[in-house]
Design a protein around this motif. Structure first.
Motif, short mmCIF file in Angstrom:
data_model
loop_
_atom_site.label_atom_id
_atom_site.label_comp_id
_atom_site.label_asym_id
_atom_site.label_seq_id
_atom_site.Cartn_x
_atom_site.Cartn_y
_atom_site.Cartn_z
N GLY A 201 0.80 -1.21 0.00
CA GLY A 201 0.00 0.00 0.00
C GLY A 201 0.83 1.27 0.00
N ALA A 202 2.04 1.20 0.56
CA ALA A 202 2.87 2.40 0.66
C ALA A 202 3.52 2.78 -0.67
CB ALA A 202 3.95 2.19 1.72
N THR A 203 3.63 1.84 -1.59
CA THR A 203 4.38 2.10 -2.83
C THR A 203 3.57 1.95 -4.11
OG1 THR A 203 5.11 -0.21 -2.85
CG2 THR A 203 6.56 1.41 -1.79
N ILE A 204 2.44 1.28 -4.06
CA ILE A 204 1.76 0.88 -5.30
C ILE A 204 1.32 2.09 -6.13
CG2 ILE A 204 -0.45 0.63 -4.10
CD1 ILE A 204 0.82 -1.27 -7.22
N ARG A 205 0.89 3.17 -5.51
CA ARG A 205 0.42 4.32 -6.30
C ARG A 205 1.56 4.94 -7.10
NH1 ARG A 205 -3.69 8.40 -3.48
NH2 ARG A 205 -4.00 8.88 -5.70
N GLN A 206 2.75 5.03 -6.49
CA GLN A 206 3.87 5.62 -7.23
C GLN A 206 4.29 4.72 -8.39
OE1 GLN A 206 7.00 7.36 -4.90
NE2 GLN A 206 8.53 7.08 -6.51
N VAL A 207 4.24 3.41 -8.17
CA VAL A 207 4.57 2.49 -9.26
C VAL A 207 3.58 2.66 -10.41
CG1 VAL A 207 4.72 0.06 -9.92
CG2 VAL A 207 5.70 0.83 -7.74
N ILE A 208 2.30 2.74 -10.09
CA ILE A 208 1.29 2.92 -11.13
C ILE A 208 1.52 4.23 -11.88
CG2 ILE A 208 -1.17 3.29 -11.54
CD1 ILE A 208 -1.72 1.40 -9.17
N ARG A 209 1.80 5.28 -11.15
CA ARG A 209 2.02 6.58 -11.79
C ARG A 209 3.25 6.55 -12.71
NH1 ARG A 209 1.02 10.21 -6.32
NH2 ARG A 209 -1.26 10.02 -6.30
N THR A 210 4.26 5.79 -12.32
CA THR A 210 5.45 5.69 -13.16
C THR A 210 5.14 4.99 -14.48
OG1 THR A 210 6.93 5.69 -11.24
CG2 THR A 210 7.81 4.80 -13.31
N VAL A 211 4.46 3.85 -14.42
CA VAL A 211 4.19 3.12 -15.67
C VAL A 211 3.17 3.86 -16.53
CG1 VAL A 211 4.80 0.90 -14.65
CG2 VAL A 211 2.42 1.65 -14.59
N ASP B 126 6.69 -2.84 -5.44
CA ASP B 126 7.35 -2.28 -4.26
C ASP B 126 8.63 -1.50 -4.59
OD1 ASP B 126 8.80 -4.46 -5.07
OD2 ASP B 126 9.22 -5.20 -3.06
N ILE B 127 8.85 -1.20 -5.85
CA ILE B 127 10.09 -0.53 -6.26
C ILE B 127 9.78 0.90 -6.70
CG2 ILE B 127 11.98 -0.55 -7.94
CD1 ILE B 127 11.81 -3.60 -7.93
N LEU B 128 10.46 1.86 -6.10
CA LEU B 128 10.20 3.27 -6.36
C LEU B 128 11.22 3.91 -7.28
CD1 LEU B 128 9.16 4.36 -2.75
CD2 LEU B 128 7.69 3.63 -4.63
N THR B 129 12.16 3.13 -7.80
CA THR B 129 13.25 3.70 -8.60
C THR B 129 13.17 3.31 -10.07
OG1 THR B 129 14.65 1.84 -7.93
CG2 THR B 129 14.80 3.87 -6.63
N TYR B 130 12.01 2.90 -10.54
CA TYR B 130 11.88 2.61 -11.97
C TYR B 130 12.12 3.88 -12.79
CZ TYR B 130 9.47 -1.82 -10.87
OH TYR B 130 9.15 -3.07 -10.42
N PRO B 131 12.77 3.75 -13.94
CA PRO B 131 12.87 4.90 -14.84
C PRO B 131 11.50 5.20 -15.45
CG PRO B 131 13.75 2.95 -15.90
CD PRO B 131 13.48 2.56 -14.48
N ASP B 132 11.29 6.45 -15.86
CA ASP B 132 9.99 6.83 -16.42
C ASP B 132 9.66 6.06 -17.70
OD1 ASP B 132 9.71 8.60 -14.35
OD2 ASP B 132 10.22 10.38 -15.53
N ASN B 133 10.67 5.57 -18.40
CA ASN B 133 10.42 4.84 -19.65
C ASN B 133 10.56 3.33 -19.46
OD1 ASN B 133 13.20 4.91 -19.20
ND2 ASN B 133 13.70 5.01 -21.39
N ILE B 134 10.22 2.85 -18.27
CA ILE B 134 10.35 1.42 -17.97
C ILE B 134 9.55 0.57 -18.96
CG2 ILE B 134 8.50 1.63 -16.24
CD1 ILE B 134 11.39 -0.89 -16.08
N VAL B 135 8.36 1.04 -19.34
CA VAL B 135 7.52 0.26 -20.25
C VAL B 135 8.18 0.16 -21.63
CG1 VAL B 135 5.28 0.11 -21.40
CG2 VAL B 135 5.42 0.82 -19.00
N GLU B 136 8.70 1.27 -22.12
CA GLU B 136 9.38 1.25 -23.42
C GLU B 136 10.61 0.36 -23.39
OE1 GLU B 136 6.74 4.72 -23.68
OE2 GLU B 136 8.06 3.93 -22.13
N LEU B 137 11.39 0.44 -22.31
CA LEU B 137 12.60 -0.37 -22.23
C LEU B 137 12.29 -1.86 -22.30
CD1 LEU B 137 14.54 1.56 -19.41
CD2 LEU B 137 15.08 1.51 -21.85
N LEU B 138 11.19 -2.26 -21.67
CA LEU B 138 10.85 -3.68 -21.65
C LEU B 138 10.13 -4.16 -22.92
CD1 LEU B 138 9.64 -4.06 -17.93
CD2 LEU B 138 11.76 -4.94 -18.92
#
Length: 518
Positions: free
Chosen positions: A12-22, A83-95
């Protein structure tokens, strides 16, 4: 078009930031959060971001990943951890770039991080012996991956720490084009030695299991046979946590949470509504009806079953009411004649604590057509030991009292009375919600006309024990016979009694205060 699947457990503490990043990707996507039966605010936080949230049929990351893939509508599926807060903003493109550009069918991420002991000490040594073609992968245990759904649907998702290495091996065996993508530096919580030990065993077990199916040289397997690969299973039951609680609210899912009938809607969605109607017309025994109904959903996967549930409107304010009840110390849950996997999904969406329901059998997240009726819905008749137990949902109050030490007097039951009124009668407070059952006022302690659940909070202000003394219902004919004057006198006597009790209480408090001041 891409489906992004995020399996989560108590994040719960991290999921919103992960969603916003992707969400920052420029590509058209859908985001599916697969909750692994979290006990924190994970579901609530994810839903604030407007994404689809489904509940896994059982605890385990592999099951969550598989069921997320089943729910995905697009052919490219991306998995990221929640649970990871350090994804790059283009994580989806990279993968996904290698797949979109038709350079690969499966993409495994690699990254720099603070530690990787299981990778270096277990995974890579075993791969170099048993699968040397895969030994060059820098992060074989990485959970940030992307693949074609057409291939992911053909592989096995291990339900433990071995899931990621298992997918890599299976994709290799299928002949998929596999590449790596650098996603930068990743920081996440360090694991304990106990967790690392468990991970090492499960990763080892998965690699050995895959090797056995490949008929690799026997001497290699014998050499590695001394590795401890005992698998630890973690069972989950939120009900065990309410053992010390003393008050509960049970909502009837079919009568007061859903605004439409789930089974009828699901039958219509899967074109078996006529068969369901025939079952209802030709059978009266509840067990027989449940068993025949379960066969109608054979070969339907969990994602399809939950999609029907998500389309059903629920009582508008029930989530806020549940949140407030829990603040007041109530354990809140659901009871239903329907399927446990559906009820658990709704339970998680509403932030409830437990579910009482029938267990639809799932194999690889697909319904087998079989159902198990749990012991708390079965009651042994007095006809002897040879008599078969009969289906009786009202048996739940005795079960709760025996197993969780919560007496019926401390249970608030909320239903409409449509499938029987005994629970309304036997619970400490029976609340009829939006009921169309004739004479329900003779059965229920309280009535909420609907469509909102908020009046339940006023009912729950008082301790359930205070509602145990019930005046018998008085009909209009009886009222005329007694006479208005007698009723007024009865009401006056009640007011005098309440006033006297309050005066006595005030006097006791005053005496106690004087004693303390002395």
């Amino acid at each position: 078009m891409i489906s992004i699947v995020i399996p989560v457990l108590n994040e719960g503490a991290t999921i919103r930031q992960v969603i916003r990043t992707v969400k920052k990707t420029s590509r058209k996507t859908e985001i599916i959060v697969v909750d692994d039966n979290s006990t924190d605010t994970t579901v609530e936080e994810a839903m604030k971001e407007g994404v689809r949230v489904i509940t896994s049929s059982q605890r385990g990351k592999g099951i969550s990943m598989r069921e997320g893939m089943m729910a995905a509508k697009y052919d490219i599926v991306v998995y990221v951890d929640g649970d990871i807060l350090t994804y790059p903003d283009n994580i989806v493109e990279l993968l996904t770039d290698p797949i979109v550009n038709d350079q690969a069918d499966f993409v495994k991420s690699y990254f720099t991080r603070q530690a990787g002991r299981v990778t270096q000490l277990v995974a890579k040594p075993l791969l170099s012996i048993l699968f040397p073609e895969l030994a060059h992968f820098q992060q074989p245990l990485s959970g940030m991956i992307a693949g074609r759904k057409s291939l992911l649907s053909r592989v096995q998702f291990e339900n433990d720490y071995g899931v990621d290495i298992g997918l890599l091996i299976d994709m290799h065996v299928l002949g998929a084009r596999i590449t790596e993508a650098n996603i930068g530096r990743i920081e996440n919580a360090m694991q304990t030695w106990e967790q690392l030990s468990k991970m090492s065993r499960e990763v080892s077990r998965t690699i050995l299991h895959k090797a056995e199916h490949m008929n690799l040289p026997q001497e290699n397997l014998e050499t590695l046979g001394n590795i401890n690969i005992i698998r630890e299973q973690m069972e989950y039951s939120i009900l065990e946590s309410i053992d010390k609680l003393h008050k509960m609210v049970i909502f009837n899912l079919d009568e007061v949470v859903f605004t439409e009938n789930y089974l009828h809607l699901a039958a219509a969605a899967f074109d078996v509504d006529l068969s369901l109607q025939q079952i209802m017309e030709h059978h009266t025994d509840p067990v027989t009806i449940l068993e025949h109904t379960a066969t109608l959903f054979r070969d339907r996967n969990l994602a399809e079953l939950l999609e029907v549930a998500d389309a059903i409107p629920i009582v508008p304010d029930i989530k806020a009411v549940v949140r407030e009840l829990k603040k007041r110390g109530y354990a809140c849950g659901i009871i239903t004649d329907g399927f446990e996997c559906v009820a658990r999904h709704i339970k998680n969406k509403l932030g409830m604590d437990f579910v009482f329901a029938n267990r639809l059998h799932l194999y690889d997240s697909v319904a087998t057509g079989e159902i198990t009726i749990p012991e708390y819905f079965l009651q042994q008749d007095d006809d002897g030991l040879d008599a078969l137990p009969r289906y009786n949902k009202n048996n739940i109050l005795q079960y709760i009292a025996h197993k969780y030490h919560v007496t019926p007097q401390n249970v608030i039951y909320v239903g409409s009375g449509s499938d029987g009124s005994n629970l309304l009668k036997e619970a400490g407070i029976g609340v009829a919600f939006d009921s169309r059952v004739p004479f329900i006022e003779k059965v229920a302690d309280k009535i909420i006309p609907g469509p909102y659940m908020a009046p339940l909070l006023s009912i729950a202000q008082a301790s359930p024990e205070k509602f145990r003394i019930k005046l018998p219902p008085i009909s209009k004919k009886q009222a005329r016979r007694i006479g208005i004057g007698s009723l007024v006198a009865l009401a006056s006597a009640g007011l005098v009694y309440l006033a006297a009790r309050q005066i006595r209480k005030n006097g006791q408090e005053r005496e106690k205060s004087l004693a303390l001041n002395c």
